[in-house]
Scaffold this active site. Sequence first.
Site, PDB file in Angstrom:
ATOM      1  CE  LYS A  54      35.929  39.211  36.809  1.00 13.24           C
ATOM      2  NZ  LYS A  54      35.607  39.321  38.227  1.00 13.24           N
ATOM      3  CD  GLN A  98      33.159  41.505  40.207  1.00 14.93           C
ATOM      4  OE1 GLN A  98      33.268  40.667  39.322  1.00 14.93           O
ATOM      5  NE2 GLN A  98      34.210  42.061  40.770  1.00 14.93           N
ATOM      6  CG  ASP A 121      36.226  34.319  41.862  1.00 17.24           C
ATOM      7  OD1 ASP A 121      37.010  34.657  40.945  1.00 17.24           O
ATOM      8  OD2 ASP A 121      35.322  35.041  42.293  1.00 17.24           O
TER       9      ASP A 121
END
Length: 298
Positions: A54, A98, A121
């Site tokens: 990412k 995460q 997200d």
Amino acid sequence: MTARIIDGTAIAAQIRAEVKVGVAALVAEKGVTPGLATVLVGDNTGSHKYVSMKRKACAEAGIRSFHTELPATATQAEVLALVQSLGANPDVHGILVQLPLPSQIDEAVILNAVPLEKDVDGFHPLNIGAIAMKGRNPMFAPCTPAGVIELLDRSGTKIDGADAVVLGRSNIVGMPASLLLIQRNATVTICHSRTKDIKGTCRRADILVAAIGRARYVTADMIKPGATVIDVGTNGVDDPTKPGGKRLVGDVDFEAAKEVAGAITPVPGGVGPMTIAMLIVNTLKAARRSAGLPAKAI
Ligand code: NAP
């Protein structure tokens, strides 16, 4: 018939290039460089790999990344304080915690601390709620389901009026993918572990999205001839010829399915690369919003 292969790697590269152009335009117009904060707690090998992918995608697109690693022994208060400080940092436009988090930390408490406008997200319940409601304006579409929609659009699949079947109803893939398809005027059936006639239901689908995490579950006889099949599943199966003795396959029996479907995504190289591409799209959206511009990023 042999299906058209929907090349997720190429489509994701195209989207990443479009984001790069959008980032440069935002810097030029408003002097704002989009910033994504990544929070990694513990030493899960998979999580380390995902976060570094990412950050690499951010760097390539001109997005600044702010990375913090905490040890597996970190307390909930420490993680919460970190997320709150990132929430207050004006240079950070998106925050990605995460998952999974170590067991001593309540995931819901941490994710709820991410401000809605930085929830790139797209998992915040208020955001999912807005996706489910007619006429509301959700901040972000969750990355993997948004990637599914982009693959359909960019492969020329008509969503409006299509019969879509989504296998799986998870919070991160199946349910939001179904909601996004409804938003786009598909008629959606959701199948899960208690569904009676999965085979018959799938066979009626113009668009079939498989997200159940069962290797090669969808066989050729479950696919309507000419349908578009999007395979979200990622399953490791034994393969002694591969390093580590495992190979990645999807939820669809690709080799047989491609003889029936009209278009199909492979695994790997289908939905996988789209998730990170959509994350940087969402980060650009967040930065544009913070600069007072319309969110549309690409
Ligand atoms: P999940 O949370 O385990 O949810 C699986 C869903 O499938 C559940 O709704 C479950 O039904 C349903 N299901 C499981 N077995 C079934 C069966 N035999 N028949 C019918 N339905 C069944 O999984 P997830 O997180 O959504 O992930 C699904 C797959 O996508 C996994 O392979 C995952 O690795 C992959 N994935 C890929 C990406 C990517 O970027 N490519 C991102 C996320 C996930 P119930 O609700 O009834 O239990």
